[in-house]
Design a protein around this motif. Structure first.
Motif, PDB file in Angstrom:
ATOM      1  N   ARG A 188       0.994  -1.392   0.165  1.00  0.00           N
ATOM      2  CA  ARG A 188      -0.184  -0.199  -0.393  1.00  0.00           C
ATOM      3  C   ARG A 188       0.499   1.391   0.281  1.00  0.00           C
ATOM      4  NH1 ARG A 188      -4.996  -1.598   3.760  1.00  0.00           N
ATOM      5  NH2 ARG A 188      -5.947  -3.529   2.673  1.00  0.00           N
ATOM      6  N   ALA A 189       1.887   1.239   0.936  1.00  0.00           N
ATOM      7  CA  ALA A 189       2.713   2.007   0.932  1.00  0.00           C
ATOM      8  C   ALA A 189       3.409   2.681  -0.588  1.00  0.00           C
ATOM      9  CB  ALA A 189       3.955   2.167   1.646  1.00  0.00           C
ATOM     10  N   ALA A 190       3.901   1.515  -0.904  1.00  0.00           N
ATOM     11  CA  ALA A 190       4.506   1.524  -2.338  1.00  0.00           C
ATOM     12  C   ALA A 190       3.419   2.117  -3.686  1.00  0.00           C
ATOM     13  CB  ALA A 190       5.119   0.270  -3.376  1.00  0.00           C
ATOM     14  N   GLU A 191       2.069   1.495  -3.200  1.00  0.00           N
ATOM     15  CA  GLU A 191       1.255   2.174  -3.904  1.00  0.00           C
ATOM     16  C   GLU A 191       0.762   4.085  -3.911  1.00  0.00           C
ATOM     17  OE1 GLU A 191      -1.475  -2.505  -4.935  1.00  0.00           O
ATOM     18  OE2 GLU A 191      -1.989  -0.804  -3.871  1.00  0.00           O
ATOM     19  N   ALA A 192       1.055   3.861  -3.004  1.00  0.00           N
ATOM     20  CA  ALA A 192       0.526   5.507  -2.570  1.00  0.00           C
ATOM     21  C   ALA A 192       1.334   6.235  -3.088  1.00  0.00           C
ATOM     22  CB  ALA A 192       0.938   5.299  -1.192  1.00  0.00           C
ATOM     23  N   HIS A 193       2.589   6.220  -3.157  1.00  0.00           N
ATOM     24  CA  HIS A 193       3.771   6.743  -3.736  1.00  0.00           C
ATOM     25  C   HIS A 193       3.616   6.657  -5.516  1.00  0.00           C
ATOM     26  CE1 HIS A 193       8.061   7.466  -4.445  1.00  0.00           C
ATOM     27  NE2 HIS A 193       8.331   7.238  -4.614  1.00  0.00           N
ATOM     28  N   VAL A 194       3.425   5.483  -6.106  1.00  0.00           N
ATOM     29  CA  VAL A 194       3.673   5.566  -6.994  1.00  0.00           C
ATOM     30  C   VAL A 194       2.322   6.488  -7.126  1.00  0.00           C
ATOM     31  CG1 VAL A 194       3.490   4.138  -9.413  1.00  0.00           C
ATOM     32  CG2 VAL A 194       4.680   3.393  -7.607  1.00  0.00           C
ATOM     33  N   ARG A 195       1.012   6.590  -6.906  1.00  0.00           N
ATOM     34  CA  ARG A 195       0.048   7.137  -7.417  1.00  0.00           C
ATOM     35  C   ARG A 195       0.297   8.081  -7.397  1.00  0.00           C
ATOM     36  NH1 ARG A 195      -5.465   5.272  -8.272  1.00  0.00           N
ATOM     37  NH2 ARG A 195      -5.132   3.674  -7.091  1.00  0.00           N
ATOM     38  N   PHE A 196       0.747   8.958  -6.308  1.00  0.00           N
ATOM     39  CA  PHE A 196       0.931  10.631  -6.076  1.00  0.00           C
ATOM     40  C   PHE A 196       2.148  10.662  -7.155  1.00  0.00           C
ATOM     41  CE2 PHE A 196       3.249  13.912  -4.369  1.00  0.00           C
ATOM     42  CZ  PHE A 196       1.926  14.806  -3.945  1.00  0.00           C
ATOM     43  N   HIS A 197       2.938   9.910  -7.557  1.00  0.00           N
ATOM     44  CA  HIS A 197       4.161  10.239  -8.204  1.00  0.00           C
ATOM     45  C   HIS A 197       3.618  10.486  -9.862  1.00  0.00           C
ATOM     46  CE1 HIS A 197       7.035  10.323  -5.451  1.00  0.00           C
ATOM     47  NE2 HIS A 197       8.150  10.679  -5.885  1.00  0.00           N
ATOM     48  N   ALA A 198       1.987   9.687 -10.103  1.00  0.00           N
ATOM     49  CA  ALA A 198       1.684   9.462 -11.583  1.00  0.00           C
ATOM     50  C   ALA A 198       0.664  10.856 -11.561  1.00  0.00           C
ATOM     51  CB  ALA A 198       0.808   8.362 -11.942  1.00  0.00           C
ATOM     52  N   ARG A 199      -0.087  11.355 -10.247  1.00  0.00           N
ATOM     53  CA  ARG A 199      -1.151  12.047 -10.423  1.00  0.00           C
ATOM     54  C   ARG A 199      -0.634  14.152 -10.047  1.00  0.00           C
ATOM     55  NH1 ARG A 199      -6.338  10.712  -6.470  1.00  0.00           N
ATOM     56  NH2 ARG A 199      -6.309   9.026  -7.593  1.00  0.00           N
ATOM     57  N   HIS A 200       0.609  14.387  -9.797  1.00  0.00           N
ATOM     58  CA  HIS A 200       1.876  15.626  -9.354  1.00  0.00           C
ATOM     59  C   HIS A 200       3.059  15.002 -10.113  1.00  0.00           C
ATOM     60  CE1 HIS A 200      -1.668  15.934  -6.864  1.00  0.00           C
ATOM     61  NE2 HIS A 200      -1.562  14.411  -6.562  1.00  0.00           N
ATOM     62  N   VAL A 201       2.757  14.803 -11.802  1.00  0.00           N
ATOM     63  CA  VAL A 201       3.969  14.740 -12.582  1.00  0.00           C
ATOM     64  C   VAL A 201       4.597  16.172 -12.174  1.00  0.00           C
ATOM     65  CG1 VAL A 201       4.623  14.544 -14.711  1.00  0.00           C
ATOM     66  CG2 VAL A 201       2.635  13.202 -13.806  1.00  0.00           C
ATOM     67  N   ARG A 202       4.149  17.281 -12.528  1.00  0.00           N
ATOM     68  CA  ARG A 202       4.381  18.797 -12.133  1.00  0.00           C
ATOM     69  C   ARG A 202       5.774  19.060 -10.920  1.00  0.00           C
ATOM     70  NH1 ARG A 202       0.445  23.443 -13.495  1.00  0.00           N
ATOM     71  NH2 ARG A 202      -0.447  21.972 -11.815  1.00  0.00           N
ATOM     72  N   GLU A 203       4.519  18.532 -10.033  1.00  0.00           N
ATOM     73  CA  GLU A 203       5.179  18.760  -8.491  1.00  0.00           C
ATOM     74  C   GLU A 203       6.436  18.052  -8.194  1.00  0.00           C
ATOM     75  OE1 GLU A 203       2.007  18.741  -9.154  1.00  0.00           O
ATOM     76  OE2 GLU A 203       1.051  20.244  -7.952  1.00  0.00           O
ATOM     77  N   VAL A 204       6.814  16.334  -8.261  1.00  0.00           N
ATOM     78  CA  VAL A 204       7.514  15.559  -8.479  1.00  0.00           C
ATOM     79  C   VAL A 204       8.600  15.403  -9.156  1.00  0.00           C
ATOM     80  CG1 VAL A 204       5.904  14.226  -6.710  1.00  0.00           C
ATOM     81  CG2 VAL A 204       6.606  13.693  -9.223  1.00  0.00           C
ATOM     82  N   ARG A 205       8.630  16.474 -10.561  1.00  0.00           N
ATOM     83  CA  ARG A 205       9.758  16.556 -11.932  1.00  0.00           C
ATOM     84  C   ARG A 205       9.813  17.437 -10.269  1.00  0.00           C
ATOM     85  NH1 ARG A 205       7.903  14.915 -17.464  1.00  0.00           N
ATOM     86  NH2 ARG A 205       9.155  15.621 -18.141  1.00  0.00           N
ATOM     87  N   VAL A 206       9.671  18.865 -10.107  1.00  0.00           N
ATOM     88  CA  VAL A 206      10.709  20.180 -10.585  1.00  0.00           C
ATOM     89  C   VAL A 206      11.220  19.233  -8.345  1.00  0.00           C
ATOM     90  CG1 VAL A 206      10.091  22.378  -9.119  1.00  0.00           C
ATOM     91  CG2 VAL A 206       8.782  21.436 -10.796  1.00  0.00           C
ATOM     92  N   GLY A 207      10.423  18.538  -8.102  1.00  0.00           N
ATOM     93  CA  GLY A 207      10.552  18.528  -6.412  1.00  0.00           C
ATOM     94  C   GLY A 207      12.698  17.305  -7.233  1.00  0.00           C
ATOM     95  N   ASN A 208      12.002  16.762  -7.593  1.00  0.00           N
ATOM     96  CA  ASN A 208      13.025  15.743  -7.722  1.00  0.00           C
ATOM     97  C   ASN A 208      14.047  16.481  -8.791  1.00  0.00           C
ATOM     98  OD1 ASN A 208      12.539  13.197  -6.483  1.00  0.00           O
ATOM     99  ND2 ASN A 208      10.940  13.382  -7.556  1.00  0.00           N
ATOM    100  N   HIS A 209      14.133  17.426  -9.433  1.00  0.00           N
ATOM    101  CA  HIS A 209      15.337  17.757 -10.367  1.00  0.00           C
ATOM    102  C   HIS A 209      15.855  19.526  -9.310  1.00  0.00           C
ATOM    103  CE1 HIS A 209      14.718  15.342 -13.271  1.00  0.00           C
ATOM    104  NE2 HIS A 209      14.708  15.328 -13.916  1.00  0.00           N
ATOM    105  N   GLU A 210      14.977  20.091  -9.001  1.00  0.00           N
ATOM    106  CA  GLU A 210      15.739  21.772  -8.750  1.00  0.00           C
ATOM    107  C   GLU A 210      16.076  21.533  -7.133  1.00  0.00           C
ATOM    108  OE1 GLU A 210      15.908  22.975 -11.342  1.00  0.00           O
ATOM    109  OE2 GLU A 210      14.814  22.709 -12.649  1.00  0.00           O
ATOM    110  N   ILE A 211      16.271  20.590  -6.369  1.00  0.00           N
ATOM    111  CA  ILE A 211      16.857  20.150  -5.038  1.00  0.00           C
ATOM    112  C   ILE A 211      18.089  21.705  -5.333  1.00  0.00           C
ATOM    113  CG2 ILE A 211      17.842  19.617  -3.581  1.00  0.00           C
ATOM    114  CD1 ILE A 211      16.475  16.692  -4.118  1.00  0.00           C
ATOM    115  N   ALA A 212      18.786  21.153  -5.810  1.00  0.00           N
ATOM    116  CA  ALA A 212      19.722  22.188  -6.213  1.00  0.00           C
ATOM    117  C   ALA A 212      19.631  23.826  -6.365  1.00  0.00           C
ATOM    118  CB  ALA A 212      21.079  21.985  -7.154  1.00  0.00           C
TER     119      ALA A 212
END
Lengths: 211, 211
Positions: free
Chosen positions: A92-116
DNA sequence: CCTACCGATCGGTAGG
DNA sequence: CCTACCGATCGGTAGG
């Protein structure tokens, strides 16, 4: 009837528009490749007008990243808490994690690419939230190993693998494509169990599904 | 005795220095956040001096990305060709993929984060190379499913999961940490089989290791 | 390899 | 919400 904000501190509708336009551009081109003029143009405004709604470009980035991590953590934590069984918790945790990444593509792209691109001290704050998040998975897998339902030489690597798989979805997922959100979510749940599984986890999971 | 380049077209030692310094900074801060002045400063030069060795900032990025994809593809392809057995092919290809990501952290970070910073038509060229690369894995997994040694509902998702896991290594791996390169490589090989495996792939892999 | 310099663009402010 | 404008910095060139 005049609309009133839900709370006195709520963001104005216009401020939300600005942040949303910025988020789209940050996700597409990257933070440094997006100018305030670009964001303004997306809203058919002049760049200086944006400063009536946000205080700085960096503030938009900081808010997006903090809200994304907070929301992701909350959702995954509650998925994890929804079952007493370790195997099912991981699914369930893995499913929630993946679902969030499918639903919030813009947010997680920024979250993972713009830390620097995040200035200190906020970068450290976000890094800490990310660490806490991944630790949830590491500890869950360690528990499963202790219980004998998971089999892996390194819970750390297994957790990173599972998290990273989900992040990958945000790089290619488009709603309306050949694979639906649920297709992806459910298969990744199975794959996550495959990652920590020897035959035992897989068999246990299958038995559970049949029941 | 004067040193002569291996071929007339070989890059000068200084050109390699410039590209290396640029690569380090691109990987750390991102392409747009790195100025030619920053690159020059890392070499204790003035920015205009760089143009004796490279023709443009964008050229450095383009060369890094093209060489990285070419090299990664070659290595993985030859790992895959080193066994006639589909299960073993996947293990070796996944290992090669992960090993490359542990050994060339700077290159793959840039490769995965700066696609949007690449100007056309080069972006399309790189995107094509990436597609070809991931297709190698998709087809390999499809073959394994047809042979009955892999079990997955979507070879595409399974391939993406395996590739993404390896990419993730480049985000945190540091030589000299608690996990050695080989620790990571071998465990990810196992995990890759877990991803496409039902019990059958895992059991087949274990039997093979014992033999 | 350097100094001097170019036009363009950046994030942001002043002031209305 | 706009125009006018600020100092700073960008990638790159000229010319030696």
């Amino acid at each position: 009837m005049a609309k009133v904000p839900a709370t006195p501190r709520a963001r104005s509708a216009r401020s939300i528009d600005v942040r949303d336009a910025a988020l789209t551009l940050f996700a597409e081109r990257g933070y440094h490749a997006t100018s305030m003029k670009d964001i303004a143009a997306a809203l058919e405004l002049q760049a200086p007008s944006l400063y009536n709604h946000v205080t700085a470009k960096q503030e938009i980035l900081r808010d997006v990243m903090a809200e994304t991590m907070t929301s992701l953590t909350k959702i995954t934590k509650s998925a994890l808490a929804s079952s007493p069984d370790t195997v099912e918790q991981l699914r369930r945790a893995a499913e929630a994690h993946v679902r969030f990444h499918a639903r919030h593509v813009r947010e997680v792209r920024v979250g993972n690419h713009e830390i620097a691109a995040l200035e200190q001290p906020h970068r450290s704050v976000i890094t800490k939230l990310r660490k806490d998040y991944s630790n949830m998975f590491v500890e869950l897998i360690e528990r499963g190993v202790a219980e004998g339902v998971f089999e892996t030489r390194s819970p750390l690597l297994a957790a990173y693998a599972i998290l990273q798989m989900g992040i990958g979805v945000s790089m290619w997922f488009k709603p309306g494509g050949p694979l639906s959100e649920d297709d992806i979510v459910f298969q990744y749940g199975d794959i996550a169990l495959g990652v920590v599984g020897g035959p035992r986890a897989v068999a246990a999971a299958k038995a559970r599904r049949r029941a």
